[in-house]
Design an enzyme around this catalytic site. Sequence first.
Site, PDB file in Angstrom:
ATOM      1  N   ASP A  54      -0.165  -3.873   6.395  1.00 21.61           N
ATOM      2  CA  ASP A  54      -1.038  -3.456   7.540  1.00 21.61           C
ATOM      3  C   ASP A  54      -2.357  -3.993   7.554  1.00 21.61           C
ATOM      4  O   ASP A  54      -3.107  -3.216   8.186  1.00 21.61           O
ATOM      5  CB  ASP A  54      -0.740  -2.075   7.559  1.00 21.61           C
ATOM      6  CG  ASP A  54       0.624  -1.411   7.860  1.00 21.61           C
ATOM      7  OD1 ASP A  54       1.651  -2.268   8.051  1.00 21.61           O
ATOM      8  OD2 ASP A  54       0.975  -0.337   7.870  1.00 21.61           O
ATOM      9  N   HIS A  81       0.806  -1.305  -0.117  1.00 19.44           N
ATOM     10  CA  HIS A  81      -0.007  -0.036  -0.010  1.00 19.44           C
ATOM     11  C   HIS A  81       0.869   1.251  -0.096  1.00 19.44           C
ATOM     12  O   HIS A  81       2.194   1.042   0.004  1.00 19.44           O
ATOM     13  CB  HIS A  81      -0.944  -0.111   1.147  1.00 19.44           C
ATOM     14  CG  HIS A  81      -0.512   0.124   2.495  1.00 19.44           C
ATOM     15  ND1 HIS A  81       0.640  -1.083   2.952  1.00 19.44           N
ATOM     16  CD2 HIS A  81      -0.655   1.010   3.613  1.00 19.44           C
ATOM     17  CE1 HIS A  81       0.712  -0.666   4.169  1.00 19.44           C
ATOM     18  NE2 HIS A  81       0.182   0.549   4.601  1.00 19.44           N
ATOM     19  N   HIS A 111       4.679  -4.788  10.655  1.00 20.79           N
ATOM     20  CA  HIS A 111       5.581  -4.157  11.824  1.00 20.79           C
ATOM     21  C   HIS A 111       5.544  -4.970  12.859  1.00 20.79           C
ATOM     22  O   HIS A 111       5.018  -6.187  13.220  1.00 20.79           O
ATOM     23  CB  HIS A 111       4.258  -2.886  12.235  1.00 20.79           C
ATOM     24  CG  HIS A 111       4.140  -1.725  11.460  1.00 20.79           C
ATOM     25  ND1 HIS A 111       4.993  -0.577  11.634  1.00 20.79           N
ATOM     26  CD2 HIS A 111       3.289  -1.621  10.423  1.00 20.79           C
ATOM     27  CE1 HIS A 111       4.530   0.276  10.786  1.00 20.79           C
ATOM     28  NE2 HIS A 111       3.547  -0.329  10.039  1.00 20.79           N
ATOM     29  N   HIS A 134      -7.660  -1.005   5.840  1.00 16.26           N
ATOM     30  CA  HIS A 134      -6.565  -0.029   6.326  1.00 16.26           C
ATOM     31  C   HIS A 134      -6.438   1.206   5.390  1.00 16.26           C
ATOM     32  O   HIS A 134      -6.415   2.299   5.547  1.00 16.26           O
ATOM     33  CB  HIS A 134      -5.302  -0.723   6.411  1.00 16.26           C
ATOM     34  CG  HIS A 134      -3.972   0.069   7.063  1.00 16.26           C
ATOM     35  ND1 HIS A 134      -3.857   0.690   8.258  1.00 16.26           N
ATOM     36  CD2 HIS A 134      -2.990   0.446   6.411  1.00 16.26           C
ATOM     37  CE1 HIS A 134      -2.912   1.444   8.314  1.00 16.26           C
ATOM     38  NE2 HIS A 134      -2.160   1.041   7.232  1.00 16.26           N
ATOM     39  N   ASP A 145       5.734   4.603   5.089  1.00 17.59           N
ATOM     40  CA  ASP A 145       6.758   3.611   5.855  1.00 17.59           C
ATOM     41  C   ASP A 145       6.506   2.389   5.193  1.00 17.59           C
ATOM     42  O   ASP A 145       7.197   1.503   5.749  1.00 17.59           O
ATOM     43  CB  ASP A 145       6.121   3.685   7.177  1.00 17.59           C
ATOM     44  CG  ASP A 145       4.822   3.043   7.646  1.00 17.59           C
ATOM     45  OD1 ASP A 145       3.941   3.475   6.594  1.00 17.59           O
ATOM     46  OD2 ASP A 145       4.792   2.545   8.789  1.00 17.59           O
ATOM     47  N   HIS A 146       5.962   2.246   3.999  1.00 14.13           N
ATOM     48  CA  HIS A 146       6.047   1.099   3.003  1.00 14.13           C
ATOM     49  C   HIS A 146       6.755   1.449   1.739  1.00 14.13           C
ATOM     50  O   HIS A 146       7.054   0.489   0.987  1.00 14.13           O
ATOM     51  CB  HIS A 146       4.479   0.506   3.065  1.00 14.13           C
ATOM     52  CG  HIS A 146       4.094   0.055   4.471  1.00 14.13           C
ATOM     53  ND1 HIS A 146       4.186  -1.429   4.807  1.00 14.13           N
ATOM     54  CD2 HIS A 146       3.644   0.575   5.509  1.00 14.13           C
ATOM     55  CE1 HIS A 146       3.674  -1.582   5.821  1.00 14.13           C
ATOM     56  NE2 HIS A 146       3.326  -0.441   6.445  1.00 14.13           N
ATOM     57  N   HIS A 163       1.140   3.997   1.948  1.00 19.30           N
ATOM     58  CA  HIS A 163       1.835   4.608   3.231  1.00 19.30           C
ATOM     59  C   HIS A 163       3.274   4.910   3.322  1.00 19.30           C
ATOM     60  O   HIS A 163       4.137   3.908   2.921  1.00 19.30           O
ATOM     61  CB  HIS A 163       1.224   4.153   4.365  1.00 19.30           C
ATOM     62  CG  HIS A 163      -0.229   4.250   4.970  1.00 19.30           C
ATOM     63  ND1 HIS A 163      -0.782   3.577   5.695  1.00 19.30           N
ATOM     64  CD2 HIS A 163      -0.949   5.272   4.309  1.00 19.30           C
ATOM     65  CE1 HIS A 163      -1.975   4.225   5.893  1.00 19.30           C
ATOM     66  NE2 HIS A 163      -2.166   5.113   5.159  1.00 19.30           N
TER      67      HIS A 163
END
Length: 239
Positions: free
Chosen positions: A131, A54, A169, A112, A58-59, A56
Amino acid sequence: MRVEIIPCLKDNYSYLIIDDSNKSACVVDPSEAEPIINYLKNKDINLKYILNTHHHFDHIGGNEDLKKEFSSIVVGFKKDSERIPGIDIFLEDGQIWEADNFKAKIIHVPGHTTGHICFNFFQEKLAFTGDTLFSLGCGRIFEGTYEQMYESLNKIKSLPKETKIYCGHEYTLSNSKFCMENDPDNQNLQKKIEQIKKLTSNGLPTIPTTIKEELDCNIFLRAKNLESFSKLRDLKDNF
């Protein structure tokens, strides 16, 4: 194929799927480029593909630097293409993505985010759930609906029970506290928490988990219906 876990940022995991037969690799959800570059250069492995679950940051934060360093091909969901930097290959739900010796089925798992996907390397029984599904938890609902997340988790939990789950995570220990609060008599959960504490005390990842372990222990996968799932998700948001 083997999987190397690369810790990134504060509590993210990126994953290298390595084909030792030709020293090539995919990376799933590169939060940042530096630790991935360091590993690959040290082992003389070429990064062929970047797989994003996805959009975001942090990905996908390492996408562009990795693409520049290795001339890698970025692979992501077609309907999220405007939010994934450097995307080259546009995937659709249910598609089999196959390149070199890598082969995965794409499962659209909104909730999400609306464009979230899971990469299911079904031949090796490895699933990268980003996530959506965590060990003993699930992702917050930011863009989707409770119903979408519940249906997405049902898709994932229908995979073979021995499938290894690699999530985005290291949340397992904190997730276990919520599961215990709401499922205190679950002996499988109690045993899993003992294992989690041993791993974390030694600085080791609690990932991968398996579908079987999650069915036995994860309160969100054990929810009987949408109503009970929604109540649990609200409780977790304020836990």
